[in-house]
Design a protein around this motif. Structure first.
Motif, PDB file in Angstrom:
ATOM      1  N   ALA A 143       0.838  -1.208   0.000  1.00  0.00           N
ATOM      2  CA  ALA A 143       0.000   0.000   0.000  1.00  0.00           C
ATOM      3  C   ALA A 143       0.872   1.256   0.000  1.00  0.00           C
ATOM      4  CB  ALA A 143      -0.926  -0.005   1.215  1.00  0.00           C
TER       5      ALA A 143
ATOM      6  N   ASP B  39       2.508   1.598  -3.462  1.00  0.00           N
ATOM      7  CA  ASP B  39       1.514   2.061  -4.437  1.00  0.00           C
ATOM      8  C   ASP B  39       1.450   3.574  -4.526  1.00  0.00           C
ATOM      9  OD1 ASP B  39       0.617  -0.357  -5.303  1.00  0.00           O
ATOM     10  OD2 ASP B  39      -1.303  -0.291  -4.246  1.00  0.00           O
ATOM     11  N   LYS B  40       1.651   4.221  -3.387  1.00  0.00           N
ATOM     12  CA  LYS B  40       1.543   5.687  -3.339  1.00  0.00           C
ATOM     13  C   LYS B  40       2.912   6.364  -3.260  1.00  0.00           C
ATOM     14  CE  LYS B  40      -2.875   5.435  -3.546  1.00  0.00           C
ATOM     15  NZ  LYS B  40      -3.538   5.759  -4.798  1.00  0.00           N
ATOM     16  N   LYS B  41       3.947   5.607  -3.667  1.00  0.00           N
ATOM     17  CA  LYS B  41       5.304   6.157  -3.820  1.00  0.00           C
ATOM     18  C   LYS B  41       5.956   6.609  -2.512  1.00  0.00           C
ATOM     19  CE  LYS B  41       4.911   5.872  -8.360  1.00  0.00           C
ATOM     20  NZ  LYS B  41       4.347   4.572  -8.607  1.00  0.00           N
TER      21      LYS B  41
ATOM     22  N   GLY C  72       7.175  10.379   3.385  1.00  0.00           N
ATOM     23  CA  GLY C  72       6.485  11.040   2.287  1.00  0.00           C
ATOM     24  C   GLY C  72       7.087  12.415   2.105  1.00  0.00           C
TER      25      GLY C  72
ATOM     26  N   ASN D 118       0.136  16.198   1.938  1.00  0.00           N
ATOM     27  CA  ASN D 118      -0.875  15.479   1.155  1.00  0.00           C
ATOM     28  C   ASN D 118      -0.450  14.046   0.867  1.00  0.00           C
ATOM     29  OD1 ASN D 118      -2.607  17.645   1.096  1.00  0.00           O
ATOM     30  ND2 ASN D 118      -1.984  18.327  -0.946  1.00  0.00           N
ATOM     31  N   GLN D 119       0.815  13.867   0.491  1.00  0.00           N
ATOM     32  CA  GLN D 119       1.274  12.512   0.195  1.00  0.00           C
ATOM     33  C   GLN D 119       1.268  11.665   1.466  1.00  0.00           C
ATOM     34  OE1 GLN D 119       5.362  11.696  -0.723  1.00  0.00           O
ATOM     35  NE2 GLN D 119       4.850   9.777  -1.751  1.00  0.00           N
TER      36      GLN D 119
ATOM     37  N   THR E  41      -2.162  10.601   2.154  1.00  0.00           N
ATOM     38  CA  THR E  41      -2.561   9.607   1.151  1.00  0.00           C
ATOM     39  C   THR E  41      -1.953   8.244   1.472  1.00  0.00           C
ATOM     40  OG1 THR E  41      -2.829  11.308  -0.540  1.00  0.00           O
ATOM     41  CG2 THR E  41      -2.504   9.047  -1.320  1.00  0.00           C
ATOM     42  N   LEU E  42      -0.683   8.229   1.887  1.00  0.00           N
ATOM     43  CA  LEU E  42      -0.047   6.969   2.292  1.00  0.00           C
ATOM     44  C   LEU E  42      -0.819   6.346   3.447  1.00  0.00           C
ATOM     45  CD1 LEU E  42       3.677   8.167   2.174  1.00  0.00           C
ATOM     46  CD2 LEU E  42       2.644   6.469   0.647  1.00  0.00           C
TER      47      LEU E  42
ATOM     48  N   ASP F  67      -3.993   6.875   4.327  1.00  0.00           N
ATOM     49  CA  ASP F  67      -5.313   6.441   3.853  1.00  0.00           C
ATOM     50  C   ASP F  67      -5.226   5.098   3.127  1.00  0.00           C
ATOM     51  OD1 ASP F  67      -6.302   8.861   4.828  1.00  0.00           O
ATOM     52  OD2 ASP F  67      -6.376   9.815   2.845  1.00  0.00           O
ATOM     53  N   ASN F  68      -4.199   4.928   2.305  1.00  0.00           N
ATOM     54  CA  ASN F  68      -4.073   3.709   1.521  1.00  0.00           C
ATOM     55  C   ASN F  68      -3.762   2.503   2.409  1.00  0.00           C
ATOM     56  OD1 ASN F  68      -4.421   2.724  -1.140  1.00  0.00           O
ATOM     57  ND2 ASN F  68      -2.224   2.394  -1.301  1.00  0.00           N
TER      58      ASN F  68
ATOM     59  N   THR G  52      -6.350  -0.579   2.691  1.00  0.00           N
ATOM     60  CA  THR G  52      -5.868  -1.901   2.294  1.00  0.00           C
ATOM     61  C   THR G  52      -6.009  -2.909   3.434  1.00  0.00           C
ATOM     62  OG1 THR G  52      -4.299  -0.919   0.733  1.00  0.00           O
ATOM     63  CG2 THR G  52      -3.842  -3.174   1.451  1.00  0.00           C
TER      64      THR G  52
END
Length: 120
Positions: A16, A19-21, A45, A49-50, A53-54, A56-57, A61
């Motif tokens: 996960a 996936d979001k780098k 990150g 925001n990133q 997002t990490l 959240d993912n 997952t």
């Protein structure tokens, strides 16, 4: 929870994050040195925001796989988010706070793992 489930959770969380780098993902097996969890995952990150997002993912997952999250801390500021899944704790940092808190050094008694070790 047994170690097999903790490994599965760690694998899923890493995917996960990838996936979001996420940057510089590290896994530390702390099962021999602490009762708080079996694994720490530490990732970075590049901005708020990133980092959110990490987070959240990972939540989505693991949640979909039936692994309930116990607690999240730091989401609003997003300079260090801690996700507690019981046997797995995920730390997502911005670069500055990761250097400042240096969890890899603090938990050096744990076993640094290669991500591929979790695939076994």
């Amino acid at each position: 929870m047994d170690n097999k489930n903790a490994k599965e959770m760690a694998r899923m969380a890493i995917h996960a994050l990838e996936d979001k780098k996420a940057e510089d993902i590290r896994v530390i097996d702390i099962s021999e040195v602490s009762v708080i969890a079996d694994y720490f995952i530490i990732a970075s990150g590049s901005n708020r925001n990133q980092i959110q997002t990490l987070c959240d993912n990972v939540q989505e997952t693991l949640g979909r796989a039936g692994y309930p999250e116990r607690q999240t801390e730091g989401y609003q500021t997003a300079n260090w988010i801690l996700l507690d899944f019981g046997d797995l704790i995920v730390h997502i940092f911005d670069r500055e706070n990761r250097r400042l808190y240096d969890l890899e050094r603090i938990w050096r008694d744990g076993k640094q793992m290669e991500i591929q070790d979790l695939e076994a």
